[in-house]
Design an enzyme around this catalytic site. Structure first.
Site, PDB file in Angstrom:
ATOM      1  N   TYR A  16      -1.018   5.541  10.805  1.00  0.00           N
ATOM      2  CA  TYR A  16      -1.808   5.984  11.495  1.00  0.00           C
ATOM      3  C   TYR A  16      -2.985   4.758  11.777  1.00  0.00           C
ATOM      4  O   TYR A  16      -2.936   3.672  11.100  1.00  0.00           O
ATOM      5  CB  TYR A  16      -2.758   7.182  10.986  1.00  0.00           C
ATOM      6  CG  TYR A  16      -3.134   7.162   9.510  1.00  0.00           C
ATOM      7  CD1 TYR A  16      -4.013   5.923   9.127  1.00  0.00           C
ATOM      8  CD2 TYR A  16      -2.078   7.620   8.751  1.00  0.00           C
ATOM      9  CE1 TYR A  16      -4.087   5.786   7.752  1.00  0.00           C
ATOM     10  CE2 TYR A  16      -2.231   7.589   7.324  1.00  0.00           C
ATOM     11  CZ  TYR A  16      -3.288   6.643   6.950  1.00  0.00           C
ATOM     12  OH  TYR A  16      -3.397   6.259   5.618  1.00  0.00           O
ATOM     13  N   SER A 247      -6.441   3.363   0.199  1.00  0.00           N
ATOM     14  CA  SER A 247      -5.142   3.478   1.024  1.00  0.00           C
ATOM     15  C   SER A 247      -4.762   5.171   1.011  1.00  0.00           C
ATOM     16  O   SER A 247      -5.239   5.960   0.337  1.00  0.00           O
ATOM     17  CB  SER A 247      -4.125   2.863  -0.204  1.00  0.00           C
ATOM     18  OG  SER A 247      -3.957   3.790  -1.202  1.00  0.00           O
ATOM     19  N   LYS A 248      -3.807   5.506   1.770  1.00  0.00           N
ATOM     20  CA  LYS A 248      -3.445   6.757   2.111  1.00  0.00           C
ATOM     21  C   LYS A 248      -2.994   7.242   0.781  1.00  0.00           C
ATOM     22  O   LYS A 248      -3.387   8.579   0.616  1.00  0.00           O
ATOM     23  CB  LYS A 248      -2.605   6.865   3.253  1.00  0.00           C
ATOM     24  CG  LYS A 248      -2.038   8.297   3.398  1.00  0.00           C
ATOM     25  CD  LYS A 248      -1.166   8.602   4.931  1.00  0.00           C
ATOM     26  CE  LYS A 248      -1.284   9.965   5.043  1.00  0.00           C
ATOM     27  NZ  LYS A 248      -0.276  10.239   6.336  1.00  0.00           N
ATOM     28  N   ARG A 249      -2.249   6.607   0.223  1.00  0.00           N
ATOM     29  CA  ARG A 249      -1.347   6.961  -1.017  1.00  0.00           C
ATOM     30  C   ARG A 249      -2.583   7.471  -1.992  1.00  0.00           C
ATOM     31  O   ARG A 249      -2.386   8.689  -2.809  1.00  0.00           O
ATOM     32  CB  ARG A 249      -0.549   5.980  -1.500  1.00  0.00           C
ATOM     33  CG  ARG A 249       0.421   6.522  -2.709  1.00  0.00           C
ATOM     34  CD  ARG A 249       1.671   5.849  -3.001  1.00  0.00           C
ATOM     35  NE  ARG A 249       1.860   4.429  -2.247  1.00  0.00           N
ATOM     36  CZ  ARG A 249       1.467   3.389  -2.813  1.00  0.00           C
ATOM     37  NH1 ARG A 249       0.943   3.221  -4.164  1.00  0.00           N
ATOM     38  NH2 ARG A 249       1.906   2.241  -2.036  1.00  0.00           N
TER      39      ARG A 249
END
Ligand code: GLU
Ligand code: ZN
Length: 496
Positions: A16, A247-249
């Protein structure tokens, strides 16, 4: 600036739109607008396996939602594969690049040997740089696979003046002959990016410091391709409170622009927040209109050090950086009420709470509701969560309001219906009449007026705090007020 300003935002569509990416896009957009230049949107979809259509859509929607308009594109990097190959061929033909036939095993063995010998520099040793013509011809005849390597000049240094970080340079002999075309014939991203920037006549490259590992090698490519080297400005990274990259993680959806759209953010408020992650105006201003920000923005004021995204995971009150929430709250309270009302309409529609009358007969009521509620709200979502009682009859009374202002006084089961009866007896409930009725009742009963009034707030609005309750007695329609006050018995029953 005499040269035409042409900047680009070139996301790789593998996820995204990340707030870090948005921050880079904002800087480029502001710089273009500041100098009457052009912003080019380029989708770097060369990594076919990781690029997705949804991601491209998400990035474009995110840019539009933020109000970041671009002047050219979107261009797609994969449409220019032929140009990338041609550039590699040109470099080969002019002797600025060469075919390297070393096998993976050979390279590994050399690397091991260099490590054992404790050499500081263990990069490619330039073995194929000066292969004899006959040797090359022989390898080609046997169809031996090769990569194309760039021939880094043996002497001198390569450098530039970064608009943010100042002069950055390295001796050329510290840079290995890097690969520009893989053995499968695919040009590497490093080269594609430069070829595209040359074609798009990019004057300034504004991007994150995470790309600095490429910059010097890319400058060598510009020079080898006889193209003017753009101005570079590398923006600091955005880290979390533990100094880790966001980060997304590790942080989840909160790093996506989409998250802010779904959580009731005002696009410009998010732009305003994000620009301050990595740039400062040189004074203590924090709120900027679009015009002010375009006027104030300069590359020189991009911060050198990393910025901190102040997010405490797990604290629901601060579901993102509190500064972002506060800036959003500022815009929510100060923008024209009609603009906020239009945004809240979307939320009401989403939650099935919108009534056509809010655009017709009850428009005045609707606007006044928004205006009253926004004093305490931070996002447009708050109107359908904390503000639900204004739009629907099924709402929950917040726990603290219920405990502190209702259940503590069992006599409210009698008092609130009395209040309802007296309000019903007035032919129109005005704030003044409501106050007189409440005061009269409290005096007769020998109780503090706050007791029935706070309880009424809990039953009518579901909240412990809010706009003046006397105003609200008059603002809600009469039947709603009476009905909700008379619900008190059922509330006690449900709680027992
Ligand atoms: N496609 C790269 C990225 O998304 C951008 C590279 C650049 O700005 O030069 O990180
Ligand atoms: Zn080689």
């Amino acid at each position: 600036m005499n040269k035409e300003v042409r900047v680009r935002f070139p996301p790789s569509p593998t996820g995204y739109l990340h707030i870090g990416g948005a921050r880079t896009a904002i800087a480029n957009w502001l710089f273009a607008r500041r100098h009457g230049g052009k912003l080019i949107l380029r989708i770097e979809d060369t990594d076919a396996e990781r690029s997705t259509k949804e991601s491209i859509k998400g990035i474009i929607d995110g840019m539009k939602w933020l109000g970041l308009d671009w002047d050219e594109g979107p261009y797609f990097q994969t449409a220019f594969t032929a140009a990338h190959r041609t550039a590699a061929e040109r470099l080969l033909a002019s002797g600025k690049a060469y075919k390297c036939f070393c096998t993976r095993e050979e390279l590994e063995a050399k690397r091991e040997a260099a490590l054992t010998a404790k050499q500081t520099h263990v990069g490619y040793d330039g073995h194929c740089r000066d292969l004899a013509q006959e040797q090359i011809a022989a390898f080609e005849a046997e169809n031996r696979p090769f990569v194309v390597r760039f021939k880094v000049p043996p002497e001198g240094e390569v450098g530039y003046v970064d608009k943010v970080l100042g002069r950055i340079a390295r001796p050329c002999n510290e840079i290995e002959d890097f690969v520009i075309v893989r053995s499968n014939g695919k040009p590497l991203y490093l080269l594609c990016n430069v070829v595209d920037d040359i074609r798009d006549r990019i004057s300034h490259i504004i991007r994150g410091q995470d790309h600095m590992t490429n910059t010097l090698r890319q400058i060598l490519l510009y020079q080898a391709l006889n193209a003017p080297v753009p101005v570079f400005a590398h923006m600091p990274l955005t880290l979390d409170l533990k100094k880790a990259k966001i980060s997304k993680r590790s942080h989840g959806e909160i790093v996506a622009v989409q998250f802010y759209r779904d959580h009731g953010f005002i696009p410009w408020a998010l732009v305003n927040f994000l620009v301050l992650l990595g740039w400062n105006p040189g004074d203590d201003r924090e709120i900027f209109s679009k015009e002010e920000l375009i006027e104030a923005f300069s590359l020189e004021r991009i911060n050198k050090s990393n910025s901190i995204f102040n997010y405490r995971q797990g604290d629901p009150k601060f579901f993102t950086d509190p500064k972002a929430i506060n800036i959003n709250g500022h815009y929510l309270r100060t923008m024209p009420v009609e603009d906020i009302a239009a945004m809240v309409k979307n939320e009401l529609v989403k939650d099935g709470l919108w009534h056509e009358a809010f655009d017709g007969d009850r428009k005045g009521w609707y606007l006044k509701t928004i205006d009253m509620l926004r004093e305490r709200f931070y996002t447009t979502r708050d109107f359908v969560t904390a503000g639900r009682a204004f739009f629907a009859d099924d709402f929950e009374i917040e726990e603290k309001a219920l405990k502190k202002n209702v259940l503590k006084h069992p006599d409210l089961v009698k008092w609130l219906p009395m209040l309802a009866d007296r309000l019903e007896a007035t032919n129109e409930i005005t704030p003044e009449k409501a106050e007189a009725v409440a005061r009269g009742l409290a005096e007769e009963l020998g109780i503090k007026m706050g007791i029935p009034v706070n309880a009424a707030r809990a039953l009518i609005t579901g909240r412990i705090k809010g706009p003046s309750m006397f105003e609200l007695f008059a603002h809600f329609d009469r039947d709603t007020v009476l009905k909700r006050l008379r619900r008190v018995g059922r509330i006690f029953e449900a709680a027992s």
